[in-house]
Motif scaffolding. Structure first.
Motif, PDB file in Angstrom:
ATOM      1  N   ASP A  32       0.822  -0.758   0.465  1.00 30.47           N
ATOM      2  CA  ASP A  32       0.084   0.215   0.082  1.00 30.47           C
ATOM      3  C   ASP A  32       0.360   1.079   0.440  1.00 30.47           C
ATOM      4  OD1 ASP A  32      -2.281  -2.168   0.183  1.00 30.47           O
ATOM      5  OD2 ASP A  32      -2.009  -0.851   2.464  1.00 30.47           O
TER       6      ASP A  32
ATOM      7  N   SER B   7       0.727   5.663   1.114  1.00 28.03           N
ATOM      8  CA  SER B   7      -0.294   6.635   1.800  1.00 28.03           C
ATOM      9  C   SER B   7      -0.186   7.972   2.336  1.00 28.03           C
ATOM     10  CB  SER B   7      -0.771   5.819   2.865  1.00 28.03           C
ATOM     11  OG  SER B   7       0.697   5.966   3.531  1.00 28.03           O
TER      12      SER B   7
ATOM     13  N   ALA C 298      -0.512  10.306   5.441  1.00 27.49           N
ATOM     14  CA  ALA C 298      -0.435  10.167   6.849  1.00 27.49           C
ATOM     15  C   ALA C 298      -0.438  11.251   7.917  1.00 27.49           C
ATOM     16  CB  ALA C 298      -0.586   8.879   7.405  1.00 27.49           C
TER      17      ALA C 298
ATOM     18  N   THR D 126      -5.807   9.669   6.859  1.00 27.19           N
ATOM     19  CA  THR D 126      -5.367   8.333   5.774  1.00 27.19           C
ATOM     20  C   THR D 126      -5.724   8.710   4.747  1.00 27.19           C
ATOM     21  OG1 THR D 126      -3.723   8.206   8.491  1.00 27.19           O
ATOM     22  CG2 THR D 126      -3.425   6.816   5.924  1.00 27.19           C
TER      23      THR D 126
ATOM     24  N   THR E  41      -5.110   5.897   1.479  1.00 24.69           N
ATOM     25  CA  THR E  41      -4.352   4.701   0.788  1.00 24.69           C
ATOM     26  C   THR E  41      -4.386   4.491  -0.065  1.00 24.69           C
ATOM     27  OG1 THR E  41      -4.028   4.360   3.536  1.00 24.69           O
ATOM     28  CG2 THR E  41      -3.652   2.508   2.042  1.00 24.69           C
ATOM     29  N   SER E  42      -3.587   3.851  -1.210  1.00 24.47           N
ATOM     30  CA  SER E  42      -4.317   3.584  -2.481  1.00 24.47           C
ATOM     31  C   SER E  42      -3.485   2.046  -2.005  1.00 24.47           C
ATOM     32  CB  SER E  42      -3.224   4.356  -3.651  1.00 24.47           C
ATOM     33  OG  SER E  42      -3.726   5.126  -3.989  1.00 24.47           O
ATOM     34  N   SER E  43      -4.319   0.525  -2.482  1.00 26.47           N
ATOM     35  CA  SER E  43      -4.221  -0.605  -1.489  1.00 26.47           C
ATOM     36  C   SER E  43      -3.383  -1.008  -2.946  1.00 26.47           C
ATOM     37  CB  SER E  43      -5.469  -0.668  -1.534  1.00 26.47           C
ATOM     38  OG  SER E  43      -6.492  -1.429  -0.905  1.00 26.47           O
TER      39      SER E  43
END
Length: 285
Positions: free
Chosen positions: A70, A72, A74, A80, A82-84
């Motif tokens: 991932d 992210s 933050a 946060t 997030t891209s998976s």
């Protein structure tokens, strides 16, 4: 506070391995694609440290290839983002649980006779990616499906050959249009001397009947191509590794502090400073 735009690309999933006899591995899914370019800016608070995490590409292995990591942004007071990581392509050697394409930012393609994985997992809006294609399970075409990309689903394997990787999506946050997050191509089996193309945006091509899959492109989050090796050389069974992700911040130059860690690449585009993280690092607003 001041507003910024971002592009967050996760690591691509690895292409699936094969057992060196017949089936072609599935293409890896692209890393998740998330951006607010041209939309609502996120607000940074002066003095707060924001951490950019860049996901690594998945690794291809006979025991089952792995998803990408991932990526992210933050920091205190910021939800946060997030891209998976992209889903791994199906590996025929690893049993049914790993022969299906794995879920992720974009889903991995399935190997021989197994389904592709789901994209946009976990679900966000707008969608961060698309599904992987299905492998095909009848002789002589024992081929993998393509991994999904940010701009389109992976293609199913068919009697015509393995499935191509899904297309990526273009983004101009750096000032130039660059296509990111393409899916890996599916591999041909022992009876198919072609591997499918990876998707635009760094997707690796699938192997043919006796070649490894191509790695996804680093810092584009491309999925790795499926492995298509066949006897007598089992070392050629390997799928391609997924491509490393990237996090890019577009900050008004009037607000940019210049306080960073992780050695990002810094450039300018008009009234904005572009901070590109190819590895994990911080920015102090």
């Amino acid at each position: 506070t001041y507003g910024i735009e971002y592009l967050i690309i996760a690591g691509g999933g690895a292409g699936g391995d094969t057992d060196g006899s017949s089936p072609g591995g599935g293409g890896g899914g692209a890393g998740g694609y998330r951006t607010n370019l041209g939309g609502t800016a996120i607000e940074l608070t002066p003095g707060v440290t924001y951490t950019q995490t860049v996901g690594g590409g998945g690794a291809s292995a006979a025991s089952g290839s792995t998803n990408g990591g991932d990526s992210s942004i933050a920091g205190t007071g910021l939800t946060t983002i997030t891209s998976s990581g992209g889903g791994a392509g199906g590996s025929y050697t690893a049993g049914a649980g790993k022969a299906v394409g794995q879920d992720g930012g974009s889903g991995g393609g399935g190997t021989w006779g197994y389904a592709g994985g789901s994209g946009n997992t976990p679900s966000v809006s707008p969608s961060q990616g698309n599904d992987g294609g299905n492998g095909i399970g009848y002789s002589p075409q024992q081929v993998g499906g393509g991994g999904g990309g940010a701009g389109g689903a992976g293609t199913n394997g068919s009697s015509g050959g393995p499935g191509a990787g899904g297309a990526g999506t273009a983004n101009s946050i750096t000032g130039s249009s660059i296509t990111y997050a393409g899916g890996g191509g599916g591999a041909g089996g022992a009876h198919t001397n072609t591997g499918a193309a990876g998707g635009s945006g760094g997707g690796g091509a699938g192997g043919n009947s006796n070649s490894v899959g191509t790695d996804g492109t680093a810092n584009l989050g491309g999925g790795g191509g499926g492995g298509g090796g066949a006897p007598p050389d089992p070392s050629n069974n390997k799928g391609g590794n997924g491509g490393l992700g990237v996090v890019i911040l577009k900050i008004p130059t009037a607000s940019y502090t210049g306080t960073t860690t992780g050695s990002p690449t810094v450039s300018t585009d008009g009234a904005f400073t572009i901070v590109k993280y190819t590895g994990t690092g911080n920015y102090v607003a």
